[in-house]
Enzyme design. Sequence first.
Site, PDB file in Angstrom:
ATOM      1  N   GLY A 148     -18.580  33.554  45.564  1.00 37.69           N
ATOM      2  CA  GLY A 148     -17.861  33.904  46.795  1.00 37.69           C
ATOM      3  C   GLY A 148     -18.808  34.504  47.825  1.00 37.69           C
ATOM      4  N   LYS A 149     -19.624  35.461  47.381  1.00 37.84           N
ATOM      5  CA  LYS A 149     -20.599  36.086  48.282  1.00 37.84           C
ATOM      6  C   LYS A 149     -21.602  35.056  48.776  1.00 37.84           C
ATOM      7  CE  LYS A 149     -21.324  40.624  46.180  1.00 37.84           C
ATOM      8  NZ  LYS A 149     -22.343  41.474  45.566  1.00 37.84           N
ATOM      9  N   ASP A 194     -24.744  44.405  48.134  1.00 42.06           N
ATOM     10  CA  ASP A 194     -23.902  45.193  47.243  1.00 42.06           C
ATOM     11  C   ASP A 194     -22.692  45.623  48.049  1.00 42.06           C
ATOM     12  OD1 ASP A 194     -23.966  46.077  44.388  1.00 42.06           O
ATOM     13  OD2 ASP A 194     -23.287  47.904  45.360  1.00 42.06           O
ATOM     14  N   PHE A 211     -12.419  35.484  47.335  1.00 43.14           N
ATOM     15  CA  PHE A 211     -12.715  35.917  45.964  1.00 43.14           C
ATOM     16  C   PHE A 211     -12.349  37.401  45.830  1.00 43.14           C
ATOM     17  CE2 PHE A 211     -16.569  38.549  46.516  1.00 43.14           C
ATOM     18  CZ  PHE A 211     -16.879  38.250  47.825  1.00 43.14           C
ATOM     19  N   GLY A 212     -12.573  37.931  44.642  1.00 39.19           N
ATOM     20  CA  GLY A 212     -12.399  39.370  44.410  1.00 39.19           C
ATOM     21  C   GLY A 212     -11.013  39.858  44.793  1.00 39.19           C
ATOM     22  N   ASP A 227      -9.651  39.767  47.706  1.00 40.87           N
ATOM     23  CA  ASP A 227      -9.166  39.138  48.946  1.00 40.87           C
ATOM     24  C   ASP A 227      -7.645  38.941  48.972  1.00 40.87           C
ATOM     25  OD1 ASP A 227     -11.567  39.092  50.237  1.00 40.87           O
ATOM     26  OD2 ASP A 227     -11.988  36.970  49.894  1.00 40.87           O
ATOM     27  N   LYS A 284     -12.356  35.498  58.410  1.00 40.50           N
ATOM     28  CA  LYS A 284     -12.868  36.535  57.492  1.00 40.50           C
ATOM     29  C   LYS A 284     -14.328  36.852  57.815  1.00 40.50           C
ATOM     30  CE  LYS A 284     -14.014  38.001  52.879  1.00 40.50           C
ATOM     31  NZ  LYS A 284     -14.318  37.726  51.484  1.00 40.50           N
ATOM     32  N   ARG A 306     -18.990  42.069  55.105  1.00 36.08           N
ATOM     33  CA  ARG A 306     -20.187  41.245  54.908  1.00 36.08           C
ATOM     34  C   ARG A 306     -20.583  40.578  56.226  1.00 36.08           C
ATOM     35  NH1 ARG A 306     -18.340  39.239  51.049  1.00 36.08           N
ATOM     36  NH2 ARG A 306     -19.285  40.752  49.648  1.00 36.08           N
TER      37      ARG A 306
HETATM   38  P1  IMP Z   1     -21.205  43.791  43.358  1.00 37.86           P
HETATM   39  O1  IMP Z   1     -21.662  43.977  44.782  1.00 37.86           O
HETATM   40  O2  IMP Z   1     -21.857  42.643  42.689  1.00 37.86           O
HETATM   41  O3  IMP Z   1     -21.313  45.073  42.579  1.00 37.86           O
HETATM   42  O4  IMP Z   1     -19.668  43.415  43.343  1.00 37.86           O
HETATM   43  C1  IMP Z   1     -18.871  43.522  44.446  1.00 37.86           C
HETATM   44  C2  IMP Z   1     -17.410  43.412  44.038  1.00 37.86           C
HETATM   45  O5  IMP Z   1     -16.632  43.976  45.094  1.00 37.86           O
HETATM   46  C3  IMP Z   1     -16.942  41.965  43.897  1.00 37.86           C
HETATM   47  O6  IMP Z   1     -17.050  41.512  42.584  1.00 37.86           O
HETATM   48  C4  IMP Z   1     -15.496  42.059  44.361  1.00 37.86           C
HETATM   49  O7  IMP Z   1     -14.686  42.494  43.315  1.00 37.86           O
HETATM   50  C5  IMP Z   1     -15.552  43.152  45.424  1.00 37.86           C
HETATM   51  N1  IMP Z   1     -15.811  42.568  46.752  1.00 37.86           N
HETATM   52  C6  IMP Z   1     -16.924  42.676  47.522  1.00 37.86           C
HETATM   53  N2  IMP Z   1     -16.805  41.981  48.668  1.00 37.86           N
HETATM   54  C7  IMP Z   1     -15.601  41.387  48.608  1.00 37.86           C
HETATM   55  C8  IMP Z   1     -14.921  40.501  49.496  1.00 37.86           C
HETATM   56  O8  IMP Z   1     -15.417  40.087  50.551  1.00 37.86           O
HETATM   57  N3  IMP Z   1     -13.693  40.129  49.102  1.00 37.86           N
HETATM   58  C9  IMP Z   1     -13.117  40.541  47.936  1.00 37.86           C
HETATM   59  N4  IMP Z   1     -13.714  41.333  47.069  1.00 37.86           N
HETATM   60  C10 IMP Z   1     -14.953  41.757  47.394  1.00 37.86           C
END
Ligand code: IMP
Length: 200
Positions: free
Chosen positions: A12-13, A72, A154-155, A157, A177, A183
């Site tokens: 997703g990122k 992050d 993702f996550g 959202d 978005k 981000r």
């Molecule tokens: P990390 O930066 O790899 O520790 O993980 C970031 C976590 O934050 C992701 O796995 C999501 O659960 C959540 N997250 C970060 N950015 C988003 C986004 O843009 N949408 C939804 N969830 C996000």
Amino acid sequence: MKEIFIASRNSGKIREIREFFDQLDPGIKLRSLLDVPEIPDIEETGKTFEENALLKAKSVFEIVKVPVIADDSGLEVDFLGGRPGVLSARYSGEMASDQENCEKLLNELKGVKSSDRKARFKCVILFYGESNPGTYEGTCEGVIGNSLSGTSGFGYDPLFIPNGYTETFAELPIEVKNKISHRGKALQKFEAALMNWLKN
Ligand code: IMP
């Protein structure tokens, strides 16, 4: 062609970062940890988004030896004292799925009224190479919905309704978005430094 490596396996990122680059069309080769499965996962032991971004950027740079972008990010919910924060990916356990994390969040906010469901996404983007690293931050304020809604993104959202909208991030078009998200804002701040780096 210059190359940048995205220190993430989160598809997703990676998609959102790739879209940022596609729009600028700077002719950069982009790879990510998804292209190099043999690089082990980096333990995120930092207490802040900045610390974790630096951990990821440094360890991946030592292996790939090309400039690295680390992201992050996470969700801070006021009612939960800022949790899940840096633990957003692992909120309901080490190998937690997005669905499990969302369900845990909904459970923790059961019965909590809308005005007390304020939350924000935060993102730290770190550009790390031979010279001094640059850090770019973005925040997006919103509220946590009462149920999952939408299928894109993702996550968290499907639960996050950004201020000024009635839809969740998972219901809004990706271009929207990317313009208003944590981000997207961090990447917009990074743009000038990126262009400068490209010239040299
Ligand atoms: P990390 O930066 O790899 O520790 O993980 C970031 C976590 O934050 C992701 O796995 C999501 O659960 C959540 N997250 C970060 N950015 C988003 C986004 O843009 N949408 C939804 N969830 C996000």
